[in-house]
Design a protein around this motif. Structure first.
Motif, mmCIF file in Angstrom:
data_model
loop_
_atom_site.group_PDB
_atom_site.id
_atom_site.type_symbol
_atom_site.label_atom_id
_atom_site.label_comp_id
_atom_site.label_asym_id
_atom_site.label_seq_id
_atom_site.Cartn_x
_atom_site.Cartn_y
_atom_site.Cartn_z
ATOM 1 N N TRP A 1 0.803 -1.223 0.000
ATOM 2 C CA TRP A 1 0.000 0.000 0.000
ATOM 3 C C TRP A 1 0.837 1.274 0.000
ATOM 4 N N GLY A 2 2.136 1.131 0.272
ATOM 5 C CA GLY A 2 2.972 2.317 0.332
ATOM 6 C C GLY A 2 2.641 3.176 1.538
ATOM 7 N N CYS A 3 2.569 2.550 2.698
ATOM 8 C CA CYS A 3 2.271 3.283 3.930
ATOM 9 C C CYS A 3 3.281 2.891 5.001
ATOM 10 N N GLY A 4 3.305 3.626 6.089
ATOM 11 C CA GLY A 4 4.256 3.353 7.152
ATOM 12 C C GLY A 4 3.976 2.034 7.861
ATOM 13 N N SER A 5 5.014 1.410 8.360
ATOM 14 C CA SER A 5 4.857 0.140 9.065
ATOM 15 C C SER A 5 4.168 0.296 10.411
ATOM 16 N N ASP A 6 3.986 1.534 10.846
ATOM 17 C CA ASP A 6 3.313 1.780 12.123
ATOM 18 C C ASP A 6 1.877 2.276 11.932
ATOM 19 N N THR A 7 1.325 2.092 10.729
ATOM 20 C CA THR A 7 0.004 2.659 10.439
ATOM 21 C C THR A 7 -1.119 1.636 10.361
ATOM 22 N N ALA A 8 -0.838 0.359 10.608
ATOM 23 C CA ALA A 8 -1.859 -0.681 10.418
ATOM 24 C C ALA A 8 -3.119 -0.411 11.232
ATOM 25 N N ILE A 9 -2.950 -0.096 12.499
ATOM 26 C CA ILE A 9 -4.117 0.139 13.345
ATOM 27 C C ILE A 9 -4.825 1.434 12.950
ATOM 28 N N GLN A 10 -4.040 2.468 12.644
ATOM 29 C CA GLN A 10 -4.623 3.731 12.204
ATOM 30 C C GLN A 10 -5.464 3.542 10.943
ATOM 31 N N LEU A 11 -4.936 2.800 9.974
ATOM 32 C CA LEU A 11 -5.683 2.552 8.744
ATOM 33 C C LEU A 11 -6.870 1.627 8.999
ATOM 34 N N GLY A 12 -6.688 0.678 9.928
ATOM 35 C CA GLY A 12 -7.790 -0.212 10.276
ATOM 36 C C GLY A 12 -8.955 0.520 10.911
ATOM 37 N N LYS A 13 -8.659 1.577 11.627
ATOM 38 C CA LYS A 13 -9.713 2.440 12.172
ATOM 39 C C LYS A 13 -10.285 3.343 11.080
ATOM 40 N N GLY A 14 -9.376 3.924 10.292
ATOM 41 C CA GLY A 14 -9.794 4.902 9.293
ATOM 42 C C GLY A 14 -10.734 4.337 8.257
ATOM 43 N N VAL A 15 -10.483 3.097 7.826
ATOM 44 C CA VAL A 15 -11.332 2.519 6.795
ATOM 45 C C VAL A 15 -12.760 2.301 7.296
ATOM 46 N N VAL A 16 -12.896 2.045 8.591
ATOM 47 C CA VAL A 16 -14.231 1.902 9.198
ATOM 48 C C VAL A 16 -14.870 3.272 9.397
ATOM 49 N N ASP A 17 -14.110 4.203 9.942
ATOM 50 C CA ASP A 17 -14.661 5.516 10.271
ATOM 51 C C ASP A 17 -15.035 6.329 9.036
ATOM 52 N N THR A 18 -14.388 6.052 7.901
ATOM 53 C CA THR A 18 -14.752 6.739 6.663
ATOM 54 C C THR A 18 -15.951 6.095 5.977
ATOM 55 N N GLY A 19 -16.381 4.950 6.478
ATOM 56 C CA GLY A 19 -17.521 4.258 5.890
ATOM 57 C C GLY A 19 -17.180 3.335 4.749
ATOM 58 N N LEU A 20 -15.890 3.157 4.469
ATOM 59 C CA LEU A 20 -15.490 2.285 3.373
ATOM 60 C C LEU A 20 -15.572 0.813 3.747
ATOM 61 N N TRP A 21 -15.539 0.517 5.037
ATOM 62 C CA TRP A 21 -15.540 -0.891 5.492
ATOM 63 C C TRP A 21 -16.531 -1.019 6.652
ATOM 64 N N PRO A 22 -17.801 -1.241 6.375
ATOM 65 C CA PRO A 22 -18.788 -1.387 7.453
ATOM 66 C C PRO A 22 -18.504 -2.635 8.295
ATOM 67 N N LEU A 23 -18.640 -2.496 9.600
ATOM 68 C CA LEU A 23 -18.524 -3.644 10.501
ATOM 69 C C LEU A 23 -19.907 -4.256 10.645
ATOM 70 N N LEU A 24 -20.059 -5.490 10.161
ATOM 71 C CA LEU A 24 -21.360 -6.135 10.050
ATOM 72 C C LEU A 24 -21.317 -7.529 10.656
ATOM 73 N N GLU A 25 -22.502 -8.037 10.984
ATOM 74 C CA GLU A 25 -22.607 -9.383 11.548
ATOM 75 C C GLU A 25 -23.913 -10.024 11.080
ATOM 76 N N TRP A 26 -23.802 -11.249 10.571
ATOM 77 C CA TRP A 26 -24.940 -12.025 10.075
ATOM 78 C C TRP A 26 -25.058 -13.294 10.914
ATOM 79 N N ASP A 27 -26.247 -13.519 11.505
ATOM 80 C CA ASP A 27 -26.438 -14.684 12.373
ATOM 81 C C ASP A 27 -27.274 -15.775 11.718
#
Length: 300
Positions: free
Chosen positions: A215-241
């Motif tokens: 991705w061409g990002c810093g090695s210390d950004t995984a958690i930041q990007l993992g939050k950002g993708v959810v908070d921007t609405g690009l990756w909805p957190l969903l659950e199907w039962d």
């Protein structure tokens, strides 16, 4: 008992790895095995995690594990599940870890078959949004605008035609449990791992896992990007039962999409006008998602 990062076992079934610094996939693998414990049979296809996690004894998974052909993760899981049934074992987990290419593309047929047979397996896709181990080529899960070695100018299909929706594909098979997760929200992910492990039948987790190298990002950004993708609405957190779809994290106001994209060189060619169009497409997808949630009788 409710599980969280603080209550995770101190044992380390995942002994070590040679992955790139900041690898989201290795973090997913480690957390899953800490939740499931040592009574696991693990299958990993040819890919990043198999390349970096089978160097015994210095760096290896500390449970029974094997490498499967690229397209055969779910098929091999099915064979192990059959052996578990034949032996009458009830206290083990049969779990597979595969990237987006091995899941959304080349391994989709085997996964569909395992779902149809109602195999008692847990299948986890760690999604780093390209074929990272073979040279950062575009996969069926590569997002709009992302540069790969096979889309050097940035992958640009229609914004109304986003990456493959693996959750919907899993749900269409009528399996009893499927969910999305992200390394940026570990508490949510850990709870879903635990729930998936308790299902009598196939369960599926689609987990966002940043790849600094691809991705061409810093090695210390995984958690930041993992939050950002959810908070921007690009990756909805969903659950199907198996009956209803729920939104695990409701977002009333999305974070700026530009702040997420600018941390990654793979999106360097995206223009401000395209970002605005992407936000419009995202908003429409969320309206559709909320209609879908209401249609199943759940609440967001």
């Amino acid at each position: 008992m409710s599980i969280s990062v603080k209550t995770l076992s101190r044992t380390e079934p995942f002994v070590g790895h040679k992955a790139c610094g900041g690898c989201g996939g290795s973090l997913v693998l480690r957390w899953v095995l800490k939740v499931l414990g040592e009574r696991c049979y693990v299958v990993i296809p040819a890919g990043c995690m198999s390349a970096v996690s089978f160097v015994y004894p210095q760096m290896a998974i500390g449970v029974n594990a094997m490498i499967a052909p690229f397209a055969a993760t779910a098929a091999v899981l099915s064979g192990i599940a059959a052996a578990v049934r034949a032996k009458g074992l009830e206290d083990v987990h049969v779990v597979g870890f595969a990237g987006d290419g091995a899941t959304a593309d080349i391994g989709l047929q085997a996964l569909s078959g395992a779902f149809d047979r109602r195999e008692r397996i847990l299948y986890i896709c760690y999604d780093n949004e390209a074929y990272m181990n073979t040279g950062i080529q575009k996969s069926g899960a590569t997002p709009w605008g992302a540069r790969t070695t096979t889309s050097p100018g940035g992958f640009r299909p229609s914004l109304s035609d986003p990456k493959k929706d693996l959750l919907r594909i899993a749900m269409a098979h009528g399996i009893p449990y499927a969910a999305t997760g992200s390394v940026g929200y570990p508490s949510d992910l850990l709870k879903k791992i635990q729930r998936a492990s308790q299902v009598d039948g196939p369960s599926f987790l689609h987990v966002f896992a940043p790849c600094p190298t691809g991705w061409g990002c810093g090695s210390d950004t995984a958690i930041q990007l993992g939050k950002g993708v959810v908070d921007t609405g690009l990756w909805p957190l969903l659950e199907w039962d198996g009956k209803a779809l729920t939104i695990s994290r409701t977002i009333n106001r999305f974070a700026p999409l530009e702040d997420y994209l600018r941390l990654q060189r793979r999106f360097a060619s995206v223009t401000p006008e395209e970002i605005s169009a992407a936000e419009t497409a995202r908003d429409e997808r969320w309206r559709e998602l909320r209609r879908w949630v209401r249609a199943t009788g759940a609440t967001d």
